[in-house]
Design a protein around this motif. Structure first.
Motif, PDB file in Angstrom:
ATOM      1  N   ASP A  70     -38.253 -13.742   3.915  1.00  0.00           N
ATOM      2  CA  ASP A  70     -38.408 -14.845   2.967  1.00  0.00           C
ATOM      3  C   ASP A  70     -37.573 -16.006   3.500  1.00  0.00           C
ATOM      4  O   ASP A  70     -36.358 -15.852   3.724  1.00  0.00           O
ATOM      5  N   ASP A 114     -36.468 -18.737   2.221  1.00  0.00           N
ATOM      6  CA  ASP A 114     -35.333 -19.161   1.386  1.00  0.00           C
ATOM      7  C   ASP A 114     -34.158 -18.205   1.523  1.00  0.00           C
ATOM      8  O   ASP A 114     -33.006 -18.615   1.661  1.00  0.00           O
ATOM      9  N   THR A 119     -42.918 -18.087   2.253  1.00  0.00           N
ATOM     10  CA  THR A 119     -42.318 -19.397   2.481  1.00  0.00           C
ATOM     11  C   THR A 119     -41.869 -19.972   1.140  1.00  0.00           C
ATOM     12  O   THR A 119     -42.133 -19.417   0.076  1.00  0.00           O
ATOM     13  N   THR A 151     -42.681 -14.569  -3.020  1.00  0.00           N
ATOM     14  CA  THR A 151     -41.587 -13.630  -2.740  1.00  0.00           C
ATOM     15  C   THR A 151     -41.891 -12.235  -3.286  1.00  0.00           C
ATOM     16  O   THR A 151     -41.775 -11.229  -2.584  1.00  0.00           O
TER      17      THR A 151
END
Ligand SMILES: Nc1ncnc2c1ncn2[C@@H]1O[C@H](COP(=O)(O)OP(=O)(O)O)[C@@H](O)[C@H]1O
Ligand SMILES: O=C(O)C1=C[C@@H](OP(=O)(O)O)[C@@H](O)[C@H](O)C1
Ligand SMILES: [Mg+2]
Length: 189
Positions: A34, A36, A80, A18
Motif C-alpha cells: 500500500d 500510503d 494506491t 486498501t
C-alpha cells in the motif's frame, strides 16, 4: 506491454483499495503493498503530519517515489492512494507496469465508508461531501484514462468483491495476452 502479474488498484478515498487489495493479494497469493503505508513507514509519521509539515506537494513527491519503487516489483497487489493519478508520470507508470483496476463507489457510500476515519487530511473539512464531489469530478477522467478495468464496488462486501475480482483476473487477465480495456460496467456475474 504491462506486466500483468501485478495488479494496481486506483480510485477515490473509500473505494476499498486498501481493504479489498489486501484480501485480493491473499486470494491470488501475491504480495500486498500500500503506497500510503510505505510512505508512513519510510517517514515514521502519518499522512496528516506529512501534509502539515511538507504540504500536499511534499506528500505528492513522496507518493511518486513510492509508486516508482513499488510498481517495479512483479507479483504484487498495489493499493494506491486516491490522488495517485494526479500526476501524468504516475499515470504512465501505473498503466505501463501492471493491470490497473479502477474501483468506483457512489458518493453516499464513499461518505459512509470514510466518515469515522481521521487519517485522511483532505477530508478534515467542515463539508466532506462537497470535497469528495469536487475531487471525484476532477479525478474520474484521470482514473478512467489510467484503468484497464473498471469495477463498481457497491454491491459486494470486501471479501466477496475480492473473490470475484480474483476469479475475473485468473480467467480473463492471466489467461489473455492482450491487456485490453475490459469494460466491466456490466455487473460481475
Ligand atoms: N466493498 C466494500 N464493502 C463494504 N465496506 C468496504 C468495502 N470496501 C471498503 N470498505 C470499508 O470502507 C472503509 C475504507 O476502505 P479503504 O480500503 O480504506 O479504502 P481506500 O483505501 O480506497 O481509501 C474501510 O472501513 C473498509 O472496511
Ligand atoms: O485522495 C487523496 O488525495 C488521498 C487519499 C489517501 O489514500 P486512500 O485513497 O487510500 O484513502 C491518501 O493517499 C491521502 O490522504 C491522499
Ligand atoms: Mg487506502
Amino acid at each position: 506491454m504491462p506486466d500483468k502479474s501485478s495488479i494496481f488498484l486506483i480510485g477515490p478515498m473509500g473505494a476499498g483499495k486498501t481493504t479489498v487489495g489486501r484480501r485480493l493479494a491473499r486470494i491470488l497469493n501475491l504480495e500486498f503493498v500500500d503506497s500510503d503505508a510505505e510512505i508512513n513507514k519510510k517517514t515514521g509519521v502519518d499522512t496528516a503530519t506529512i501534509f502539515e509539515i511538507e504540504g500536499e506537494d511534499g506528500f505528492r513527491k513522496r507518493e511518486t517515489r513510492a509508486l516508482e519503487e513499488l510498481s517495479s516489483r512483479g507479483g504484487i497487489v498495489l493499493a494506491t492512494g486516491g490522488g495517485a493519478v494526479l500526476k501524468p508520470e504516475n499515470r504512465e507508470l501505473l498503466k505501463s507496469r501492471g493491470f490497473v483496476v479502477y474501483l468506483t463507489v457512489p458518493l453516499e457510500l464513499q461518505l459512509r465508508r470514510t466518515r469515522r476515519d481521521r487519517k485522511r487530511p483532505l477530508l478534515q473539512t467542515p463539508n466532506p461531501r462537497k470535497r469528495l464531489q469536487q475531487l471525484n469530478r476532477e479525478r474520474d477522467p484521470l482514473y478512467r484514462e489510467t484503468a484497464h478495468w473498471i469495477v463498481d464496488t457497491q454491491r459486494n462486501d470486501s471479501q466477496r468483491l475480492a473473490r470475484e475480482l480474483a476469479t475475473h483476473i485468473r480467467n480473463n487477465v492471466w489467461q489473455d495476452d492482450s491487456t485490453s480495456r475490459i469494460d466491466a460496467h456490466r455487473p460481475i456475474q
